[in-house]
Design a protein around this motif. Structure first.
Motif, mmCIF file in Angstrom:
data_model
loop_
_atom_site.group_PDB
_atom_site.id
_atom_site.type_symbol
_atom_site.label_atom_id
_atom_site.label_comp_id
_atom_site.label_asym_id
_atom_site.label_seq_id
_atom_site.Cartn_x
_atom_site.Cartn_y
_atom_site.Cartn_z
ATOM 1 N N GLU A 196 116.473 33.723 52.296
ATOM 2 C CA GLU A 196 116.326 35.032 52.942
ATOM 3 C C GLU A 196 117.672 35.669 53.276
ATOM 4 O O GLU A 196 117.929 36.083 54.414
ATOM 5 N N PRO A 197 118.565 35.791 52.298
ATOM 6 C CA PRO A 197 119.886 36.373 52.566
ATOM 7 C C PRO A 197 119.800 37.869 52.833
ATOM 8 O O PRO A 197 118.948 38.575 52.286
ATOM 9 N N ASP A 198 120.711 38.364 53.655
ATOM 10 C CA ASP A 198 120.705 39.777 54.010
ATOM 11 C C ASP A 198 120.957 40.680 52.808
ATOM 12 O O ASP A 198 120.436 41.786 52.740
ATOM 13 N N GLY A 199 121.761 40.237 51.855
ATOM 14 C CA GLY A 199 122.131 41.103 50.746
ATOM 15 C C GLY A 199 121.112 41.192 49.638
ATOM 16 O O GLY A 199 121.331 41.896 48.644
ATOM 17 N N PHE A 200 119.979 40.501 49.799
ATOM 18 C CA PHE A 200 118.965 40.470 48.745
ATOM 19 C C PHE A 200 117.811 41.383 49.133
ATOM 20 O O PHE A 200 116.884 40.989 49.838
ATOM 21 N N GLY A 201 117.891 42.642 48.665
ATOM 22 C CA GLY A 201 116.873 43.623 48.997
ATOM 23 C C GLY A 201 115.881 43.830 47.873
ATOM 24 O O GLY A 201 115.814 43.068 46.909
ATOM 25 N N LEU A 202 115.118 44.880 47.999
ATOM 26 C CA LEU A 202 114.016 45.172 47.078
ATOM 27 C C LEU A 202 114.206 46.527 46.425
ATOM 28 O O LEU A 202 114.489 47.523 47.105
ATOM 29 N N THR A 203 114.066 46.556 45.104
ATOM 30 C CA THR A 203 113.868 47.804 44.371
ATOM 31 C C THR A 203 112.371 47.968 44.166
ATOM 32 O O THR A 203 111.727 47.113 43.557
ATOM 33 N N LEU A 204 111.834 49.061 44.666
ATOM 34 C CA LEU A 204 110.397 49.308 44.558
ATOM 35 C C LEU A 204 110.149 50.449 43.594
ATOM 36 O O LEU A 204 110.630 51.567 43.803
ATOM 37 N N ASP A 205 109.423 50.161 42.526
ATOM 38 C CA ASP A 205 108.977 51.203 41.607
ATOM 39 C C ASP A 205 107.587 51.652 42.061
ATOM 40 O O ASP A 205 106.645 50.859 42.083
ATOM 41 N N ILE A 206 107.483 52.925 42.417
ATOM 42 C CA ILE A 206 106.223 53.452 42.956
ATOM 43 C C ILE A 206 105.096 53.311 41.941
ATOM 44 O O ILE A 206 103.953 52.974 42.287
ATOM 45 N N ALA A 208 104.825 48.315 53.988
ATOM 46 C CA ALA A 208 104.923 46.868 54.160
ATOM 47 C C ALA A 208 106.317 46.337 53.839
ATOM 48 O O ALA A 208 106.743 45.324 54.410
ATOM 49 N N VAL A 209 107.028 47.000 52.920
ATOM 50 C CA VAL A 209 108.341 46.488 52.503
ATOM 51 C C VAL A 209 109.491 47.334 53.028
ATOM 52 O O VAL A 209 110.646 47.102 52.650
ATOM 53 N N ALA A 210 109.197 48.270 53.917
ATOM 54 C CA ALA A 210 110.223 49.192 54.389
ATOM 55 C C ALA A 210 111.507 48.519 54.859
ATOM 56 O O ALA A 210 112.605 48.997 54.550
ATOM 57 N N PRO A 211 111.447 47.387 55.588
ATOM 58 C CA PRO A 211 112.701 46.802 56.066
ATOM 59 C C PRO A 211 113.608 46.270 54.968
ATOM 60 O O PRO A 211 114.796 46.023 55.215
ATOM 61 N N TYR A 212 113.068 46.097 53.776
ATOM 62 C CA TYR A 212 113.827 45.455 52.702
ATOM 63 C C TYR A 212 114.260 46.425 51.608
ATOM 64 O O TYR A 212 114.989 46.043 50.696
ATOM 65 N N VAL A 264 102.718 59.105 49.615
ATOM 66 C CA VAL A 264 103.783 58.158 49.274
ATOM 67 C C VAL A 264 105.111 58.643 49.839
ATOM 68 O O VAL A 264 105.859 57.880 50.472
ATOM 69 N N LEU A 265 105.425 59.910 49.620
ATOM 70 C CA LEU A 265 106.673 60.458 50.142
ATOM 71 C C LEU A 265 106.643 60.501 51.662
ATOM 72 O O LEU A 265 107.671 60.295 52.322
ATOM 73 N N GLY A 266 105.465 60.743 52.235
ATOM 74 C CA GLY A 266 105.345 60.695 53.693
ATOM 75 C C GLY A 266 105.625 59.305 54.226
ATOM 76 O O GLY A 266 106.261 59.140 55.271
ATOM 77 N N ALA A 267 105.164 58.279 53.497
ATOM 78 C CA ALA A 267 105.421 56.903 53.915
ATOM 79 C C ALA A 267 106.903 56.582 53.838
ATOM 80 O O ALA A 267 107.467 55.924 54.724
ATOM 81 N N LEU A 268 107.585 57.031 52.773
ATOM 82 C CA LEU A 268 109.017 56.794 52.647
ATOM 83 C C LEU A 268 109.787 57.470 53.779
ATOM 84 O O LEU A 268 110.688 56.870 54.375
#
Length: 293
Positions: free
Chosen positions: A173-183, A200-204, A233-237
């Protein structure tokens, strides 16, 4: 306001400088730059000078940048996307990703995005997983401070958000390992509604790609041609506080890139305006009877 970008893999028939000019001229504020043989090739001579020139151009145009690493035939002219982190010659992919991180650092990139690849039939699942974890760990060591955005990709070893969580745990769970999310991928193969996936994945989140898609079919579509309702979707972002780029991902539309990019930005701005209106209408509704003020 959401910061919209456009992917250079949707401008495959343009010189990179021309693509950047068109993208900025249309009103985008960022670019998702796929390193490729014709777009800032990391293996061609004079890399440092070419990177410096692109950095200057990005500053002049006011474009933020993320680095994408999904070039189809950059590493192998005969095998699409090969080698991946799962192949026997995975070291070539690791080297490429480390080069991408260095380029990203020099460009001031907000993230470097990558994926696992498809497991080769002759590679057992446990060996493929071990190679993936080791490759990601090596990239983390060479990231030069640039956030890494790992993308779950349909059909690949890690194809869901759940798979990304498992990989992150395996890495400690390293800090530098984030998520690319394709909508679009969320609609394609995640069980939850797309806005719920975002929340659900907003923090990452370190990188977002956006396109339309249909359930069960991995095909990047222009907006309005798939099944996604984009204002929520844009509202969630916006609601989750995401401040990174939201870049259009249409890699098979290069034949009409300027027109597609113009239509895409118009659609997204209208969808964003609709999301703001919906939020305002919801806020103005009377509280349910018995609810506390």
């Amino acid at each position: 306001m959401i910061r919209f970008g456009y992917g250079t893999n949707g401008f495959a028939n343009h010189r990179l400088t021309d693509a950047l000019d068109v993208i900025a001229g249309l009103g985008y504020t960022g670019v998702a730059l796929t390193l490729d043989h014709h777009h800032l090739d990391p293996y061609a001579p004079g890399l440092a000078g070419r990177v410096a020139a692109v950095a200057d151009r990005l500053r002049t145009l006011g474009l933020a940048v993320v680095i994408e690493t999904g070039a189809r035939y950059l590493l192998d002219p005969r095998r699409k996307h090969a080698p991946t982190l799962l192949d026997d010659d995975h070291g070539r992919r690791v080297d490429f990703l480390c080069r991408a991180a260095r380029i990203g650092a020099d460009l001031g990139a907000e993230a470097v995005s990558f994926w696992s690849g498809v497991r080769p039939p002759h590679v057992p699942p446990h060996r493929a997983w071990d190679r993936l974890v080791r490759g990601c760990a090596r990239l983390l060591e060479s990231a030069h401070g640039v956030p890494l955005g790992f993308e779950p990709e349909p059909g690949m070893l890690v194809e869901t958000i759940g798979g990304w969580h498992a990989l992150r745990r395996a890495l400690g769970e390293p800090d530098g390992f984030g998520l690319t999310l394709d909508i679009g991928h969320c609609r394609c193969n995640e069980p939850d509604p797309v806005p719920a996936c975002v929340e659900a994945v907003a923090p990452y989140l370190v990188n977002v790609q956006i396109d339309d898609m249909r359930r069960g079919t991995h095909e990047h579509l222009e907006f309005g041609e798939g099944e996604i309702d984009f204002p929520p979707v844009l509202g969630a972002l916006a609601g989750c506080g995401y401040r990174g780029l939201v870049a259009v991902e249409l890699p098979r539309h290069s034949h009409a890139a300027p027109a597609v990019a113009a239509r895409s930005l118009s659609f997204l701005r209208q969808a964003e305006a609709a999301s703001v209106r919906r939020a305002g209408q919801a806020a103005s509704l009377p509280a349910p009877e018995g609810a506390r003020p």
